[in-house]
Design a protein around this motif. Structure first.
Motif, short mmCIF file in Angstrom:
data_model
loop_
_atom_site.label_atom_id
_atom_site.label_comp_id
_atom_site.label_asym_id
_atom_site.label_seq_id
_atom_site.Cartn_x
_atom_site.Cartn_y
_atom_site.Cartn_z
N VAL A 107 0.77 -1.27 0.01
CA VAL A 107 -0.07 0.08 -0.04
C VAL A 107 0.96 1.34 0.11
O VAL A 107 0.39 2.54 0.18
CB VAL A 107 -0.99 0.03 1.37
CG1 VAL A 107 -2.02 -1.06 1.06
CG2 VAL A 107 -0.24 -0.03 2.56
N SER A 108 2.15 1.16 -0.21
CA SER A 108 3.04 2.29 0.24
C SER A 108 4.19 2.36 -0.94
O SER A 108 4.85 1.15 -1.33
CB SER A 108 3.60 2.54 1.42
OG SER A 108 4.68 1.67 1.66
N SER A 167 -1.53 -4.63 -6.50
CA SER A 167 -2.38 -4.48 -5.42
C SER A 167 -3.84 -4.07 -5.73
O SER A 167 -3.88 -3.84 -6.89
CB SER A 167 -1.49 -3.30 -4.76
OG SER A 167 -2.20 -2.62 -3.65
N TYR A 222 -3.49 -0.16 -3.01
CA TYR A 222 -2.49 0.82 -3.27
C TYR A 222 -3.07 1.91 -4.30
O TYR A 222 -2.94 3.05 -4.27
CB TYR A 222 -1.07 0.23 -3.86
CG TYR A 222 -0.21 1.35 -4.41
CD1 TYR A 222 0.76 2.22 -3.59
CD2 TYR A 222 -0.19 1.77 -5.79
CE1 TYR A 222 1.30 2.84 -4.11
CE2 TYR A 222 0.85 2.72 -6.22
CZ TYR A 222 1.48 3.12 -5.34
OH TYR A 222 2.32 4.26 -5.76
#
Length: 194
Positions: free
Chosen positions: A161-162, A179, A182
């Motif tokens: 998510v980053s 993802s 994300y």
């Protein structure tokens, strides 16, 4: 193959009409760097109609369109590939014979090697990080070891998510990342209003 971004949809991408779906996909695709996108929505009773919109939007934005599980539908709608589950190893050869880029979901080194032996073009390997309802995370070391055992692209999936996590899986030997969250989290607004 350069490190690539693979968007996977789920119910959080649901829209009430194909027109709204196309609009929101277009906005998302224009705002993000996405190389491959998978339309995966197990709850949509009108999956085929929405999948057709998805494929068209992907192609308008230069994104490789993938459909979930169904190679015949992928061919019929002009998708670029199919993403098979970890119970569909026997479908790899048929999908490849139809000219589809074929990705297989895997969750262990044994499954990854099985997918490679069947001739898959790539695998997703998951979950790398903590992800709701997906069990214990594999971690970066496991990802690196598995990527070293097979000669095909490994796409890291699960809890990514980053940007820091994307960099970490790249450094660990992944060929790309996939993802759900994300891409929505990175967008300025939510996908479709319920």
């Amino acid at each position: 193959m350069a490190f690539f971004a693979y968007l996977i949809t789920d119910g959080s991408y649901a829209c009430t009409t194909p027109g709204a779906f196309a609009k929101h996909l277009g906005e998302l695709f224009a705002a993000q760097k996405i190389d491959y996108a998978l339309y995966r929505d197990k709850s949509n009773p009108d999956y085929e109609r929405f999948a057709s919109v998805f494929v068209d939007e992907c192609h308008m934005h230069g994104i490789k369109a993938m459909l979930h599980r169904d190679a015949a539908l992928a061919v019929a709608l002009g998708a670029d590939g199919v993403h098979l589950t970890s119970t569909q190893f026997d479908a790899v050869a048929g999908a490849k014979a139809q000219g589809l880029f074929t990705v297989v979901s895997t969750h262990s080194a044994v499954e990854a090697m099985h997918a490679a032996a069947e001739g898959a073009d790539a695998i997703t390997y998951s979950p790398i990080f903590e992800s709701p309802g997906k069990g214990a995370p594999k971690g970066l070391e496991d990802l690196n070891e598995t990527a070293g055992k097979i000669d095909l692209p490994v796409i890291a999936l699960g809890g990514i998510v980053s940007p820091a996590q994307i960099s970490a899986v790249h450094a660990a030997g992944a060929a790309g990342f996939a993802s759900i969250r994300y891409f929505i989290n990175s967008a300025k607004e939510s996908f479709c209003s319920k």
